[in-house]
Each structure stands twice: as C-alpha cells, then as structure tokens.
Design a protein around this motif. Structure first.
Motif, PDB file in Angstrom:
ATOM      1  N   ILE A  72       0.849  -1.190   0.000  1.00 42.58           N
ATOM      2  CA  ILE A  72       0.000   0.000   0.000  1.00 42.58           C
ATOM      3  C   ILE A  72       0.883   1.237   0.000  1.00 42.58           C
ATOM      4  O   ILE A  72       1.860   1.304   0.748  1.00 42.58           O
ATOM      5  CB  ILE A  72      -0.865   0.063   1.296  1.00 42.58           C
ATOM      6  N   THR A  73       0.526   2.216  -0.831  1.00 42.05           N
ATOM      7  CA  THR A  73       1.143   3.543  -0.704  1.00 42.05           C
ATOM      8  C   THR A  73       0.044   4.538  -0.370  1.00 42.05           C
ATOM      9  O   THR A  73      -1.010   4.560  -1.024  1.00 42.05           O
ATOM     10  CB  THR A  73       1.833   3.969  -2.015  1.00 42.05           C
ATOM     11  N   THR A  74       0.293   5.349   0.658  1.00 36.24           N
ATOM     12  CA  THR A  74      -0.666   6.391   1.048  1.00 36.24           C
ATOM     13  C   THR A  74      -0.043   7.757   0.793  1.00 36.24           C
ATOM     14  O   THR A  74       1.128   7.857   0.420  1.00 36.24           O
ATOM     15  CB  THR A  74      -1.020   6.284   2.540  1.00 36.24           C
ATOM     16  N   ILE A  75      -0.812   8.784   1.038  1.00 34.14           N
ATOM     17  CA  ILE A  75      -0.307  10.152   0.848  1.00 34.14           C
ATOM     18  C   ILE A  75       0.965  10.380   1.671  1.00 34.14           C
ATOM     19  O   ILE A  75       1.867  11.095   1.238  1.00 34.14           O
ATOM     20  CB  ILE A  75      -1.410  11.194   1.208  1.00 34.14           C
ATOM     21  N   GLU A  76       1.051   9.741   2.824  1.00 34.11           N
ATOM     22  CA  GLU A  76       2.240   9.925   3.663  1.00 34.11           C
ATOM     23  C   GLU A  76       3.495   9.369   2.979  1.00 34.11           C
ATOM     24  O   GLU A  76       4.612   9.787   3.281  1.00 34.11           O
ATOM     25  CB  GLU A  76       2.066   9.236   5.026  1.00 34.11           C
ATOM     26  N   GLY A  77       3.298   8.427   2.065  1.00 34.79           N
ATOM     27  CA  GLY A  77       4.448   7.828   1.396  1.00 34.79           C
ATOM     28  C   GLY A  77       4.608   8.271  -0.050  1.00 34.79           C
ATOM     29  O   GLY A  77       5.475   7.772  -0.769  1.00 34.79           O
ATOM     30  N   LEU A  78       3.773   9.203  -0.483  1.00 38.93           N
ATOM     31  CA  LEU A  78       3.778   9.579  -1.907  1.00 38.93           C
ATOM     32  C   LEU A  78       5.087  10.246  -2.328  1.00 38.93           C
ATOM     33  O   LEU A  78       5.589   9.991  -3.429  1.00 38.93           O
ATOM     34  CB  LEU A  78       2.592  10.510  -2.211  1.00 38.93           C
ATOM     35  N   ALA A  79       5.639  11.091  -1.473  1.00 39.19           N
ATOM     36  CA  ALA A  79       6.858  11.815  -1.843  1.00 39.19           C
ATOM     37  C   ALA A  79       7.987  10.836  -2.154  1.00 39.19           C
ATOM     38  O   ALA A  79       8.726  11.002  -3.121  1.00 39.19           O
ATOM     39  CB  ALA A  79       7.266  12.769  -0.719  1.00 39.19           C
ATOM     40  N   ALA A  80       8.070   9.779  -1.344  1.00 38.18           N
ATOM     41  CA  ALA A  80       9.130   8.788  -1.543  1.00 38.18           C
ATOM     42  C   ALA A  80       8.895   7.936  -2.793  1.00 38.18           C
ATOM     43  O   ALA A  80       9.806   7.283  -3.284  1.00 38.18           O
ATOM     44  CB  ALA A  80       9.217   7.880  -0.318  1.00 38.18           C
ATOM     45  N   LYS A  81       7.686   7.989  -3.302  1.00 39.56           N
ATOM     46  CA  LYS A  81       7.346   7.208  -4.506  1.00 39.56           C
ATOM     47  C   LYS A  81       7.289   8.104  -5.738  1.00 39.56           C
ATOM     48  O   LYS A  81       6.543   7.832  -6.683  1.00 39.56           O
ATOM     49  CB  LYS A  81       5.984   6.529  -4.309  1.00 39.56           C
ATOM     50  N   GLY A  82       7.994   9.201  -5.700  1.00 41.25           N
ATOM     51  CA  GLY A  82       8.070  10.064  -6.873  1.00 41.25           C
ATOM     52  C   GLY A  82       6.996  11.134  -6.943  1.00 41.25           C
ATOM     53  O   GLY A  82       6.848  11.802  -7.966  1.00 41.25           O
ATOM     54  N   GLY A  83       6.253  11.322  -5.847  1.00 43.71           N
ATOM     55  CA  GLY A  83       5.162  12.306  -5.863  1.00 43.71           C
ATOM     56  C   GLY A  83       5.550  13.691  -5.389  1.00 43.71           C
ATOM     57  O   GLY A  83       4.712  14.596  -5.373  1.00 43.71           O
ATOM     58  N   ALA A  84       6.821  13.870  -5.014  1.00 45.00           N
ATOM     59  CA  ALA A  84       7.221  15.157  -4.424  1.00 45.00           C
ATOM     60  C   ALA A  84       6.996  16.321  -5.383  1.00 45.00           C
ATOM     61  O   ALA A  84       6.607  17.415  -4.973  1.00 45.00           O
ATOM     62  CB  ALA A  84       8.681  15.088  -3.981  1.00 45.00           C
ATOM     63  N   LYS A  85       7.217  16.059  -6.683  1.00 49.65           N
ATOM     64  CA  LYS A  85       7.044  17.135  -7.664  1.00 49.65           C
ATOM     65  C   LYS A  85       5.576  17.584  -7.723  1.00 49.65           C
ATOM     66  O   LYS A  85       5.280  18.775  -7.748  1.00 49.65           O
ATOM     67  CB  LYS A  85       7.493  16.615  -9.035  1.00 49.65           C
ATOM     68  N   LEU A  86       4.686  16.595  -7.733  1.00 49.34           N
ATOM     69  CA  LEU A  86       3.257  16.932  -7.728  1.00 49.34           C
ATOM     70  C   LEU A  86       2.891  17.725  -6.486  1.00 49.34           C
ATOM     71  O   LEU A  86       2.178  18.727  -6.558  1.00 49.34           O
ATOM     72  CB  LEU A  86       2.419  15.645  -7.730  1.00 49.34           C
ATOM     73  N   GLN A  87       3.382  17.282  -5.352  1.00 47.27           N
ATOM     74  CA  GLN A  87       3.049  17.965  -4.098  1.00 47.27           C
ATOM     75  C   GLN A  87       3.557  19.403  -4.113  1.00 47.27           C
ATOM     76  O   GLN A  87       2.872  20.319  -3.652  1.00 47.27           O
ATOM     77  CB  GLN A  87       3.616  17.181  -2.908  1.00 47.27           C
ATOM     78  N   ALA A  88       4.759  19.595  -4.668  1.00 44.22           N
ATOM     79  CA  ALA A  88       5.315  20.950  -4.753  1.00 44.22           C
ATOM     80  C   ALA A  88       4.470  21.824  -5.685  1.00 44.22           C
ATOM     81  O   ALA A  88       4.248  23.008  -5.414  1.00 44.22           O
ATOM     82  CB  ALA A  88       6.761  20.888  -5.232  1.00 44.22           C
ATOM     83  N   LEU A  89       3.987  21.231  -6.768  1.00 38.55           N
ATOM     84  CA  LEU A  89       3.145  21.999  -7.698  1.00 38.55           C
ATOM     85  C   LEU A  89       1.794  22.333  -7.066  1.00 38.55           C
ATOM     86  O   LEU A  89       1.227  23.399  -7.331  1.00 38.55           O
ATOM     87  CB  LEU A  89       2.942  21.213  -8.998  1.00 38.55           C
ATOM     88  N   TRP A  90       1.294  21.435  -6.248  1.00 37.63           N
ATOM     89  CA  TRP A  90       0.038  21.717  -5.530  1.00 37.63           C
ATOM     90  C   TRP A  90       0.211  22.992  -4.699  1.00 37.63           C
ATOM     91  O   TRP A  90      -0.702  23.795  -4.590  1.00 37.63           O
ATOM     92  CB  TRP A  90      -0.315  20.528  -4.636  1.00 37.63           C
ATOM     93  N   HIS A  91       1.405  23.154  -4.131  1.00 38.15           N
ATOM     94  CA  HIS A  91       1.701  24.343  -3.333  1.00 38.15           C
ATOM     95  C   HIS A  91       1.876  25.557  -4.236  1.00 38.15           C
ATOM     96  O   HIS A  91       1.229  26.589  -4.061  1.00 38.15           O
ATOM     97  CB  HIS A  91       2.959  24.085  -2.498  1.00 38.15           C
ATOM     98  N   ASN A  94      -1.200  26.906  -5.724  1.00 38.54           N
ATOM     99  CA  ASN A  94      -2.238  27.220  -4.725  1.00 38.54           C
ATOM    100  C   ASN A  94      -3.494  26.389  -4.993  1.00 38.54           C
ATOM    101  O   ASN A  94      -4.603  26.907  -5.051  1.00 38.54           O
ATOM    102  CB  ASN A  94      -2.568  28.724  -4.776  1.00 38.54           C
ATOM    103  N   VAL A  95      -3.302  25.090  -5.185  1.00 40.32           N
ATOM    104  CA  VAL A  95      -4.406  24.217  -5.596  1.00 40.32           C
ATOM    105  C   VAL A  95      -5.460  24.038  -4.498  1.00 40.32           C
ATOM    106  O   VAL A  95      -6.638  24.270  -4.736  1.00 40.32           O
ATOM    107  CB  VAL A  95      -3.878  22.846  -6.081  1.00 40.32           C
ATOM    108  N   PRO A  96      -5.081  23.602  -3.292  1.00 35.45           N
ATOM    109  CA  PRO A  96      -6.132  23.271  -2.316  1.00 35.45           C
ATOM    110  C   PRO A  96      -6.862  24.498  -1.789  1.00 35.45           C
ATOM    111  O   PRO A  96      -6.290  25.584  -1.699  1.00 35.45           O
ATOM    112  CB  PRO A  96      -5.353  22.628  -1.155  1.00 35.45           C
ATOM    113  N   GLN A  97      -8.131  24.303  -1.476  1.00 32.50           N
ATOM    114  CA  GLN A  97      -8.824  25.300  -0.647  1.00 32.50           C
ATOM    115  C   GLN A  97      -8.922  24.711   0.754  1.00 32.50           C
ATOM    116  O   GLN A  97      -7.992  24.847   1.528  1.00 32.50           O
ATOM    117  CB  GLN A  97     -10.165  25.687  -1.273  1.00 32.50           C
ATOM    118  N   CYS A  98     -10.000  23.996   1.068  1.00 38.08           N
ATOM    119  CA  CYS A  98     -10.016  23.386   2.413  1.00 38.08           C
ATOM    120  C   CYS A  98      -9.000  22.260   2.490  1.00 38.08           C
ATOM    121  O   CYS A  98      -8.490  21.949   3.556  1.00 38.08           O
ATOM    122  CB  CYS A  98     -11.409  22.915   2.789  1.00 38.08           C
TER     123      CYS A  98
END
Lengths: 152, 749
Positions: A72-91, A94-98
């Motif tokens: 299982i990979t969860t959001i807590e493990g996404l960065a280690a699975k190559g998701g760090a770029k997506l997370q940085a772009l979310w920031h 300014n993607v999220p509201q709540c």
C-alpha cells in the motif's frame, strides 16, 4: 478478527482487526495514518484513494481480509514514490482550498501520470473522478499538466 | 466596543518573554497548556496573544478566524507581514485560543471578532492586523536602537533585518526578546495603501498547503488522543422526533463495543453564566439521538447499523414529500401580503400594457462539505476539552459550555483544520451532539463521527425560497414602472430568511423602479434549515436575475442593454462588470442553433449602499443538443470588491464559488419522504466532477479601486445560476424558473 500483515509505504505492518474493516479505517484507526480521508464510504468521492499494489483504489471499498501481503502507498508515502514534484506543484499553484479532498486527488493524479505521462484533457477528465466541493478542479488540472510538461 | 481603546490595550501592555522570543499582546493568565497537542498552541509555553518572533526569526501569527479553505489565516498573516516588513518565508500561522480570549477578557474578539468565513480584509480586522505588524516593527527598531545607542528613526526594517547607516545589522530574532519588553510611547501610523509592497502586489499560496499536500494536516477527523474511543451517531430521521425504544443488549457483545448512549435534548444543562455565543443557541439545540461507542469507528458504525431502534417521528412525519411543503409555503404566500420588505410609490398607478409574471423556486440543498461532521470531546465531572473544526470558535466554546453546564473556565477548546463548511459548521449543533455523547461516557476522549448519510439527513439545509414576481413595463422605455415580489420562505428560524440578494439590490434602491411592493412570508416546518454559502442570496439572485431577463425579453431589449439601463444611475462598477463579462463571453456574436449566452449580476453581502460589497457579473455560454444534453462551455466573470489583497487567492475563490453556484443550479436538490430527508450520499446528490467543469475566466478589469477590500467567497455563488438559466433561454427558448436544472427537459427541435 483477522491478523493480517501488509506493507504500508514500504514498512511491514501487522494489523489485528475485524476482517471486514475497510483499508480506509485500518489506515486511520489501527495504523494512525490519517492522511487518507473518509468522505463518503461508498466509493463516490475518492478522498480515500490509495495505491494498492501500484493501482489507485478507493480504500473504503477494500476489506482487510484480502490484504495479506499487499503493498500500500498512502499520501504519507507519496513523496518517496516520486510524488514530491506533484506535491510541490500543488503548493506553487495554490491548488487546495479546504484541502480535505487533496490527498485523494494527489494519489489519483500520481496514478494517472504513471500510466499516462503525457495525459490529454480527456485522459485527466476520465481519471480524476474525485469530488472537490470547494471547486479546485481547474487548478488540479493545471497542476497535473504542469507536472506532465504538457501545454496548459 | 471602541476599537481604538482596545487597540491601545492590546498594544501597550508589555509582555513576558518566552524562550528568548518576543511576544506581542497582553500577558496570559494561563500557564502551560494542559494538553500535549493542539494547533492553537505554538509552543509548550505560550504567553502572547497575537505575534511571536522566535530567535530564528520565525514569526508566528495567531489568528482567531479559522481556515475553511478561503485563505483567511494566511491573509491575516499577510496583513501583519505588510507592516512588520519581515521575510514572508519565515511566517507561520496558528489558531488563536478561545479559552485564552475568555481568560484575558477579550484578547482576540474585540476588533478582531472570531466570526467565521475569513473576513481578514474587513476594515477593522485589516486595520488591527496591520497595526499589530507596525507595532512589532517599531518595537524591534527601538530594541536595536537601544543596543546601538542610536536614534530609532535612523534604523530601517526590511526582510526581517534591522539596519543602520553605520553598517550595523541585526536579525529580528536577535532582538526579539528585548523588543518584547518595550512599550511604545504611541502607536505608529500605518502606511498608506499606495505604499503596500505585499498586499495587492503579491500572491503567496496559502501557508498550510505543504501540510495538506503531504497528508500531515490535522482535520477534526484526524485528531488522535491517548485512550480515545469512537462513536457513531444517529439522530431521529424526522427532525424533531423522539427515541421511543432501543435494545442495547443486541449489540453490546459485538467486537469493540463499549456503550450505547441516548441523547435526550431535555438533558442539556445550560450555561451556568450568561453566554456570549455569536449566534445564540436556537440553531444548535440537541436532537434526540443514539450513539454506539466502540474502540474503533468501523466497529461503532456496524453496531449502530445493527442496533434495534424505534423512533416516534413526531409531527414532521405529516409531510409526505417536499412538494407538499413547498405547496404549503406557496399557499401561505398566496393568502395575501405578508411581512413588508419594501414599499415605495403606489403599484396601482402603473399603466403600462406589458405585464411580466413569473413564479420561481429553489429547493432544499445540503452544504455537503467533504469532511463529515465530527468533534472529539473529553468530558469529566469538572472539565471538558473539545477538538473541533468550527467556523466560529466563539460559538463553539459557548455551545460546549451550554452542553456541559461547566463554568467557562473549565472548558478548553482546540481548533483543527476544517474540510469545508459553507455555513454548516457555524452554529455548533455538530459539536453539541458530540459533547452530549462524550458527556455520557466521561473520562475518555470520544471522537464522534457523523457518517456521510447522517450529514445529509441531519443537515441544516439551504432555505427553500418560492417567489412570485410581477412587473408592469413602461410602454415607452420598457423598464418596470412597478414591480411586486412575494417571497415564500420555508423554515422555522427567521435568521435564515434573509432578503440579501433581493430587496437590497440596486434595482430596488436606486429609484429606477418608482413603484415597489416586496413582501415575504414563512412556513414553519420540522425540517431544520441553516446557513448555506451566502444564505438566501444564492436563491434570491437566481429569482431576481431571471425575472429581470424575462422583463428584458418582454420589452424587446437586449438583456445586457436592459440591465445597463436599469443600473445607469448606480455605481459605475456594476455596468463595468456587466460589460466586461459580456465582452469576454462573446456577447452579441451570432451563435449556432442550440447555443446561447446568458448574463446576470448580483452583490453580496449588502448592496443597498453604494460602494459596498462584492459585485459579480457572470456570463455563461451553453450548448444544448436537440436531445436536451446541456454542456456549459465557458464562464466569464467580472467583479468589483474595491481592491484585492492577494490576487491569486481572489481568483481561486471566484473559481471555486462559481463552480459551487453552478452545481447548486444544475444538480442540487434534497427530497423529503414522510418528513425525513431521502438523499444520503453523493450517488443520490451529484456534485460536479473534473469532466463537468468548463473553463472559468476571471476578469479583474472592472475593479473600481475603491479602498474597501471586500470578501469574495460568497458573491460568485449567486449570479452564475441565473446566467446559466438565461443562457438556456437564449439557446432554446425554454425559461427555467426552478432549480435544479438537471431535472428540466431541455430537448428542442
């Protein structure tokens, strides 16, 4: 009660819980990993999306007793699975509201980009079926396109 | 309260120094925090009310306006940083403590009222937060001046560094401890708006996004406490009904089950002192309910589903369906004029030959914030600790006091992240039910979760509004000589029968329509109503702007031109918004058959005074197949909120609020069966997905530059709805007077 061993974000976890407990609640209540969210419980909203053996699934629909040996990979493990770029772009965009749906959005987006590194608008529309009540869809789409390096 | 007096009190009292940091505000009577976790506590020894500057230059701004997705907390910090002239990358926000506010008799509330929905650019809040930043900056300068033995006036402060012409430099964190002890002889003057370098100039993303994107943000549902147990809750399906019987023994042996508790509204003890809640308690009262408490939520949920329960549904069960309720509301309306909202001139004097009539309706709708309602509470005989995601902590605190009966000083509250709200988390009925459950299982933290189905069926819904409109058009100009409106509200609470978006709009206040009579009536029902993003405005805007469109059609005048004529004597920005949205949408172009553009304009929160509120014009372009399949192709919005503090944050709010309004108009309707709400989840209550979303173009060109920085999260919810209906009329000639539009037959030939 079932005693099941599974791997979550690369770490072996042994869970002793009722066999019909959905993975969502195993993660949240038994393993204390609350990044995966409960939104509807009926596979409609996608807030509970995780990767099960490399595939995006709605964890509210996956009972524990079928998960022996699962990866299982969860959001807590996404960065280690190559998701760090997506997370940085979310920031950056300014993607999220709540923000409540965004863990699921990110897990769905990472799954899409793994399967289709250069997704079309139609690909994004088809893959991203998560609900966002705040209406962040335009920015989610923009962030996915930026991550993929395709024109906005 | 006199804001100046409070400002002086807040700023001039010297404070204790914590860990070498600088604390600005007034000294807390409280000692160390009593719980190990809580985002309202920046450190293990918090003393300051507002701002803390750590030795490493980290600036912590404590904000009493919770973050519900609109950037309220980041905006408050941005205001402080504008005057503090600190490095934005070193700024963080924390939730302010309501308990501390109580102990200190108003550290946060006055001048910075913890009213929900993030009015961080409201006139008084903006001034307060700017002044906090300016005060801190001058105290830092004074501390450096004392060290260097130079006049403070020779010191400049920028990017978290204090500098002197001699070449001396100090970081803010290096003198923060000394600065905290300094009392300024008088408060510094604020920069004129024209000298702002951050506000209006830059668009930093919300400060909490890294926590959100990594899954670390702690929402109410994510609270974890030692020894915590979980509860699943069910309230009487018909609001106002009672629990008749249940059989706890049937579930007590199920795995993990610890207790079955009954919630009886008669057992609310009430506040032992005069409560200072924001809204009063009328909309937060306990409902009859039953909860199963178990080790884990899944166990509690399963046991609740298996629990034999019998309800006495009460008087509300007489409502066979929603249409029966709506018919009764319309009948009440038809009995003659109700409460006068506005009366001008004499409608009998109108002589025009063209008459326009329309009867409009908007049904029950649910806020459907994505985080289900929940609260965690630990209640003992003489204390209570509550973790909740409220929109208004001043309300939440007093509801907790009221439900425990404890002295306010015995109740501690903790704000968490909030997974949306849209008005649903303002009154505190959610946390009251949770406290009631926890009270019945004392000594353990109980996390009470409302399932999604419980959220849908125990909502505090959008007020249904049924409005009959009538106009007499002038034979020459085509403009209304007279207009009457009779509004039928559904619901028992007058607080949710707001005429905003209706009698306050300029059509009824500029004098352009000489003869007016606007009335309203209300039908009391058992189904509970509440705030829904821009309460009532979201319905009224649909009614009024559809009717204006119908008048334009009857007058034979282009509906953009018609609105410009009606608004000619009002603030120019209204016309500017209309023209810009129309131009960008391609207004006036010849369109293929089945395509159309509709336009509408409205202003929230209050439009009957000039240069007030946020004006939004929306132009919606649609294409409809002969079979009646609707596609929204493009939305253009132009707006005037005066000025903007964070352009991208404003854009994000307009995008989101436009989509919210679009979904309300297209999809949202709750139905009723025998007094109970039918829909229970998103499969029965559709919410737009990515694939449904059209391009939304937000145009800044109609901003008036007026000095107000008005709130932006509500206004766009209104005009997009009538603009959509007007576009459909333009495309296929069918006039839609009732939402949701998905239930209308849009086929044409």
């Amino acid at each position: 009660m079932s005693k099941i061993t599974l791997r979550v974000n690369g770490k072996a976890q042994s869970v002793d819980a009722d066999g019909d407990t959905p993975l969502l609640w195993v993660l949240r209540d038994h393993l204390g990993m609350t990044g995966t969210k409960y939104g509807c419980g009926v596979a409609q909203c996608g807030a509970c999306t995780v990767h099960l053996n490399g595939e995006a699934v709605r964890s509210c629909q996956v009972p524990l007793d079928g998960l022996a040996g699962a990866n299982i990979t969860t959001i807590e493990g996404l960065a280690a699975k190559g998701g760090a770029k997506l997370q940085a772009l979310w920031h950056e965009l300014n993607v999220p509201q709540c923000g409540y749906c965004q863990a699921g959005m990110l897990m769905a987006a990472a799954d899409l980009l793994k399967k289709k590194p250069k997704p079309s608008d139609a690909d994004i529309d088809e893959a991203m079926t998560n609900i966002c009540r705040c209406g962040t869809y335009p920015r989610v789409k923009a962030a996915i396109k930026r991550a993929a390096g395709v024109a906005a | 309260m006199n804001a100046m007096r409070i400002d002086r009190r807040s700023f001039l009292v010297s404070t204790a120094v914590v860990s070498g940091g600088m604390a600005l505000g007034i000294t807390s009577a409280e000692g160390a925090p009593t719980v190990p976790w809580g985002p309202d506590m920046a450190s293990g020894a918090e003393f300051s009310a507002w701002i803390e500057i750590a030795p490493d230059d980290t600036v912590t701004v404590r904000v009493p306006t919770p973050e519900c997705g609109n950037g309220a907390m980041s905006q408050a910090a941005m205001n402080v940083a504008e005057e503090l002239q600190c490095d934005w990358s070193k700024v963080q926000v924390a939730f302010a403590s309501i308990r501390r506010d109580f102990d200190e008799k108003g550290s946060y509330q006055t001048g910075f009222l913890s009213f929900f929905s993030g009015h961080s650019t409201g006139k008084q809040r903006l001034k307060t937060t700017l002044q906090l930043g300016a005060s801190a900056r001058e105290r830092l300068k004074a501390a450096a001046a004392a060290r260097w033995q130079v006049p403070a006036s020779e010191i400049t402060a920028a990017n978290s560094v204090l500098s002197h012409a001699s070449g001396k430099k100090l970081r803010y964190g290096q003198v923060a401890a000394e600065a905290a002890k300094i009392v300024l002889p008088k408060e510094p003057a604020l920069k004129p708006q024209g000298e702002w370098t951050l506000l209006g100039k830059k668009s930093p993303p919300k400060l909490n996004i890294p926590e959100i994107a990594s899954g670390k943000a702690v929402y109410g549902l994510d609270v974890k406490l030692p020894g915590m147990v979980h509860a699943a809750l069910m309230q009487c399906p018909v609001h106002g009904g009672k629990l008749k019987s249940h059989d706890a023994s049937a579930v007590m042996k199920m795995p993990g089950v610890r207790a079955v508790v009954v919630i009886d509204p008669a057992k609310t003890p009430g506040s032992p002192v005069k409560a200072q809640s924001t809204f009063g308690f009328g909309d937060s009262l306990c409902q009859w309910g039953i909860a199963v408490i178990a080790d884990h939520y899944w166990q509690a949920k399963k046991a609740l589903a298996a629990l034999p329960v019998e309800w006495d549904m009460g008087g509300g069960a007489k409502w066979q369906d929603a249409e029966a309720i709506y018919s009764a509301a319309k009948a009440l309306r038809d009995k003659g004029p109700g409460r006068d909202l506005k009366k001008t001139g004499d409608i009998a004097t109108a002589t025009g030959k063209r008459i326009v009539d329309g009867d409009y309706g908007t049904p029950y709708a649910e806020n459907a914030a994505l985080e289900p309602l929940n609260t965690t509470a630990l209640v003992t005989a003489d204390s209570a600790e509550v973790w909740t995601n409220t929109q208004d902590m001043a309300q939440a605190f007093w509801v907790a006091v009221d439900e425990t009966g404890l002295a306010p000083g015995k109740v501690n509250m903790h704000q968490t992240f909030m997974g949306g709200a849209f008005g649903r988390r303002g009154q505190g009925d959610d946390l009251r039910m949770a406290v009631a459950v926890a009270k019945a299982y004392p000594g353990k933290p109980v996390k009470v979760i409302w399932s999604r189905e419980e959220c849908f069926r125990q909502g505090r819904y959008r007020t249904p509004v049924f409005t009959k409109m009538h106009a007499v058009l002038d034979d020459t100009t085509g403009l209304p000589q007279a207009m009457t409106a009779d509004i039928g509200y559904v619901g028992s609470r007058p607080g949710f029968h707001l005429p905003l978006g209706f009698s306050d709009q300029p059509y009824f206040n500029s004098g352009v329509i000489p003869n007016l009579h606007l009335t309203s009536s209300a039908l009391p029902v058992n189904v509970l109503s509440g705030a829904f993003r821009a309460p009532c405005f979201n319905s009224h805007a649909f009614v009024l702007e559809t009717f204006v469109d119908e008048c334009a059609v009857a007058a034979g005048i282009d509906s953009l031109e018609y609105r410009l004529k009606l608004l000619a004597s009002w603030d120019k920005s209204w016309s500017d918004c209309l023209k810009l949205a129309a131009e960008k949408s391609g207004w006036g172009q010849k369109l293929p058959k089945g395509e159309g553009i509709g336009i509408a304009i409205s202003c929230w929160p209050v439009a009957n005074v000039r240069k007030n509120g946020t004006v939004v014009a929306a132009a919606v372009r649609v294409a409809i197949t002969p079979e009646g399949v609707l596609m929204v192709k493009q939305i253009d919005t132009a707006f005037d909120c005066g000025r903007v503090a964070n352009p991208d944050a404003v854009r994000a709010q307009i995008e989101g609020a436009t989509l919210f309004g679009l979904n309300v108009a297209l999809n949202e309707e709750l139905t009723v069966k025998d007094g109970a709400i039918v829909e229970g989840n998103f499969d029965e209550y559709p919410i737009s997905h990515m694939a449904d979303v059209p391009p939304i173009n937000v145009h800044f060109g109609a901003l008036s530059g007026h000095e107000r920085l008005e709130i932006i999260g509500e206004a766009p919810v209104g005009p997009v709805q009538p603009a959509l209906g007007n576009a459909i009329y333009s495309a296929i000639g069918k006039r839609l007077r009732r939402t949701p539009i998905r239930k209308a037959d849009l086929s044409w030939s």
